[in-house]
Design an enzyme around this catalytic site. Structure first.
Site, PDB file in Angstrom:
ATOM      1  N   CYS A 171     -10.763   3.684   0.644  1.00 43.82           N
ATOM      2  CA  CYS A 171      -9.329   3.534   0.739  1.00 43.82           C
ATOM      3  C   CYS A 171      -8.973   2.643   1.996  1.00 43.82           C
ATOM      4  O   CYS A 171      -9.730   2.868   3.049  1.00 43.82           O
ATOM      5  CB  CYS A 171      -8.940   5.007   1.075  1.00 43.82           C
ATOM      6  SG  CYS A 171      -7.430   5.420   1.604  1.00 43.82           S
ATOM      7  N   THR A 172      -7.911   2.023   1.932  1.00 45.63           N
ATOM      8  CA  THR A 172      -7.559   1.016   2.883  1.00 45.63           C
ATOM      9  C   THR A 172      -7.125   1.632   4.195  1.00 45.63           C
ATOM     10  O   THR A 172      -7.053   1.058   5.159  1.00 45.63           O
ATOM     11  CB  THR A 172      -6.523  -0.003   2.391  1.00 45.63           C
ATOM     12  OG1 THR A 172      -5.564   0.847   1.761  1.00 45.63           O
ATOM     13  CG2 THR A 172      -7.310  -1.075   1.194  1.00 45.63           C
ATOM     14  N   HIS A 173      -6.870   2.987   4.167  1.00 42.79           N
ATOM     15  CA  HIS A 173      -6.420   3.548   5.497  1.00 42.79           C
ATOM     16  C   HIS A 173      -7.679   3.800   6.452  1.00 42.79           C
ATOM     17  O   HIS A 173      -7.658   3.880   7.754  1.00 42.79           O
ATOM     18  CB  HIS A 173      -5.952   5.051   5.196  1.00 42.79           C
ATOM     19  CG  HIS A 173      -4.605   4.934   4.698  1.00 42.79           C
ATOM     20  ND1 HIS A 173      -4.123   4.543   3.642  1.00 42.79           N
ATOM     21  CD2 HIS A 173      -3.374   5.271   5.305  1.00 42.79           C
ATOM     22  CE1 HIS A 173      -2.602   4.667   3.585  1.00 42.79           C
ATOM     23  NE2 HIS A 173      -2.469   5.203   4.714  1.00 42.79           N
ATOM     24  N   TYR A 212      -0.569   8.534  -1.991  1.00 48.09           N
ATOM     25  CA  TYR A 212      -0.584   8.056  -3.590  1.00 48.09           C
ATOM     26  C   TYR A 212      -1.798   8.988  -3.877  1.00 48.09           C
ATOM     27  O   TYR A 212      -1.827   9.378  -5.075  1.00 48.09           O
ATOM     28  CB  TYR A 212      -0.962   6.697  -3.745  1.00 48.09           C
ATOM     29  CG  TYR A 212       0.308   5.857  -3.507  1.00 48.09           C
ATOM     30  CD1 TYR A 212       1.439   6.270  -3.045  1.00 48.09           C
ATOM     31  CD2 TYR A 212       0.326   4.624  -4.010  1.00 48.09           C
ATOM     32  CE1 TYR A 212       2.707   5.264  -3.192  1.00 48.09           C
ATOM     33  CE2 TYR A 212       1.146   3.581  -3.753  1.00 48.09           C
ATOM     34  CZ  TYR A 212       2.520   4.185  -3.559  1.00 48.09           C
ATOM     35  OH  TYR A 212       3.476   3.061  -3.442  1.00 48.09           O
ATOM     36  N   GLY A 213      -2.756   9.219  -3.174  1.00 42.86           N
ATOM     37  CA  GLY A 213      -4.171   9.909  -3.585  1.00 42.86           C
ATOM     38  C   GLY A 213      -3.867  11.222  -3.856  1.00 42.86           C
ATOM     39  O   GLY A 213      -4.739  11.735  -4.733  1.00 42.86           O
ATOM     40  N   THR A 233      -6.101   3.436  -4.622  1.00 41.48           N
ATOM     41  CA  THR A 233      -5.453   4.301  -5.603  1.00 41.48           C
ATOM     42  C   THR A 233      -4.522   3.748  -6.400  1.00 41.48           C
ATOM     43  O   THR A 233      -4.451   3.947  -7.673  1.00 41.48           O
ATOM     44  CB  THR A 233      -4.890   5.456  -4.662  1.00 41.48           C
ATOM     45  OG1 THR A 233      -5.653   5.894  -3.877  1.00 41.48           O
ATOM     46  CG2 THR A 233      -4.610   6.739  -5.507  1.00 41.48           C
ATOM     47  N   ASP A 250       0.840  -1.192   0.097  1.00 38.46           N
ATOM     48  CA  ASP A 250       0.065   0.176  -0.179  1.00 38.46           C
ATOM     49  C   ASP A 250       0.944   1.379   0.180  1.00 38.46           C
ATOM     50  O   ASP A 250       2.128   1.192   0.293  1.00 38.46           O
ATOM     51  CB  ASP A 250      -0.701  -0.071   1.323  1.00 38.46           C
ATOM     52  CG  ASP A 250      -1.632   1.287   1.360  1.00 38.46           C
ATOM     53  OD1 ASP A 250      -2.356   1.656   0.440  1.00 38.46           O
ATOM     54  OD2 ASP A 250      -1.666   1.791   2.448  1.00 38.46           O
ATOM     55  N   SER A 251       0.405   2.326  -0.383  1.00 31.70           N
ATOM     56  CA  SER A 251       1.115   3.643   0.019  1.00 31.70           C
ATOM     57  C   SER A 251       1.832   3.902   1.249  1.00 31.70           C
ATOM     58  O   SER A 251       2.529   4.500   1.568  1.00 31.70           O
ATOM     59  CB  SER A 251       0.167   4.724  -0.160  1.00 31.70           C
ATOM     60  OG  SER A 251      -0.790   4.900   0.744  1.00 31.70           O
ATOM     61  N   CYS A 271      -4.401  -1.157  -2.094  1.00 29.52           N
ATOM     62  CA  CYS A 271      -4.651   0.287  -1.898  1.00 29.52           C
ATOM     63  C   CYS A 271      -5.677   0.423  -3.348  1.00 29.52           C
ATOM     64  O   CYS A 271      -4.992   0.053  -4.742  1.00 29.52           O
ATOM     65  CB  CYS A 271      -3.061   0.726  -2.443  1.00 29.52           C
ATOM     66  SG  CYS A 271      -3.227   2.703  -2.448  1.00 29.52           S
TER      67      CYS A 271
HETATM   68  N1  DGL Z   1      -4.538   3.316   1.174  1.00 28.25           N
HETATM   69  C1  DGL Z   1      -4.800   3.938  -0.207  1.00 28.25           C
HETATM   70  C2  DGL Z   1      -5.877   3.585  -0.925  1.00 28.25           C
HETATM   71  O1  DGL Z   1      -6.788   2.705  -0.550  1.00 28.25           O
HETATM   72  C3  DGL Z   1      -4.505   5.422  -0.371  1.00 28.25           C
HETATM   73  C4  DGL Z   1      -3.871   6.457   0.440  1.00 28.25           C
HETATM   74  C5  DGL Z   1      -3.113   7.428   0.125  1.00 28.25           C
HETATM   75  O2  DGL Z   1      -3.638   8.487  -0.526  1.00 28.25           O
HETATM   76  O3  DGL Z   1      -1.832   7.059  -0.182  1.00 28.25           O
HETATM   77  O4  DGL Z   1      -6.412   4.328  -1.891  1.00 28.25           O
END
Ligand code: DGL
Length: 271
Positions: free
Chosen positions: A190-192, A48-49, A81, A16-17, A79
């Site tokens: 988003c996985t966060h 990443y987003g 993104t 993931d990012s 992720c």
């Molecule tokens: N965890 C990432 C996702 O699922 C993105 C978070 C980021 O912007 O880095 O999209």
């Protein structure tokens, strides 16, 4: 004397990012407790987003290369993104790579919603992608989707403290926008965000359903594991999950201690 059946221990690379993909890693561990898990948190290059697609694609390829070099038999792009920006390129480079991507759960949302108004919390990168447009067309054409690009939220979670003022403020702002639109279902795209689901639920109220696809991704991973040829299978006892970060090691350490209940080894990865 009978020989005990070998424990099936596929090597699964996950990235993931940053810290978000640990929500997926946790679900994979629950479904596949004997898997040898390899994880890269690209925290040194998050979020990443808020980057361009080319940047995310380049980073994803670097990390995929790293994980396959470590012996990964399957790759989970944990992720949304990166899946949107890079899954096609990663699949092209590794046509036999057994790759699982992550997409916002519009399909489960369509079966849950009662009023047809569904909020999607995701990064700007995910929401503006062609992949998301196609997903919405396929599964949510009949729904009233309310898209919320959650600028700053993943970055705030990357600091490692999910109950910080910065995180709460971001959640409050983004949820207020969705509350005003009377959604009854919110997709955590988003996985966060599963790590702040308690704050999102508190802001949205108890009657709003939150959709988290971590377990669905783990199920899909388990299905692909079954397809591994017998010759690809290893029967070693599982070791601790191996985690690398391109960012700050103590931040990853603190997060892992709070959220993961299985042994992990941690290192920095200079990729
Ligand atoms: N965890 C990432 C996702 O699922 C993105 C978070 C980021 O912007 O880095 O999209």
């Amino acid at each position: 004397m009978t020989t005990p059946a070998p424990l099936f221990s596929p090597r699964i690379g996950v990235f993931d990012s940053g810290l978000g993909g640990l929500s997926v890693l946790r679900s994979i561990r629950q479904r596949l407790p004997h898997a040898q898990l390899l994880y890269v948190a690209d925290s040194g290059h998050a979020p990443y987003g808020e980057r361009g697609d080319d940047y995310v694609c380049d980073r994803s390829l670097v990390i995929a290369d790293f994980l396959y070099r470590q012996g990964a038999q399957l790759l989970v792009i944990a992720c949304n993104t990166a899946t949107a920006a890079a899954a096609t390129a990663v699949r092209a480079r590794y046509p036999d790579g057994r790759i699982v991507g992550v997409e916002p759960g519009l399909k489960p949302a369509a079966t849950q919603t009662r009023n047809g108004r569904v909020g999607v919390m995701a990064t700007n990168g995910t929401l503006r992608s062609e992949r998301f447009r196609l997903l919405a067309q396929a599964h949510a054409a009949h729904l009233d989707l309310r898209l919320q690009a959650c600028t700053g939220l993943a970055a705030a979670i990357e600091a490692g403290e999910v109950d910080s003022d910065a995180v709460r403020e971001r959640v409050a702002t983004h949820c207020a926008a969705l509350r005003a639109q009377d959604v009854d279902t919110v997709v955590l795209g988003c996985t966060h965000y599963p790590f702040v689901a308690h704050h999102i639920q508190a802001e949205m109220g108890p009657d709003v359903a939150l959709i988290d696809t971590s377990d669905a991704v783990a199920r899909r991973t388990a299905t692909l594991v079954e397809s591994l040829a017998a010759s690809d299978q290893t029967d070693a006892e599982p070791t601790a999950a191996a985690l690398w970060t391109t960012g700050d090691l103590p931040t990853l350490q603190g997060f892992v201690q709070r959220w993961l209940d299985f042994p992990c080894t941690l290192a920095t990865e200079p990729a």
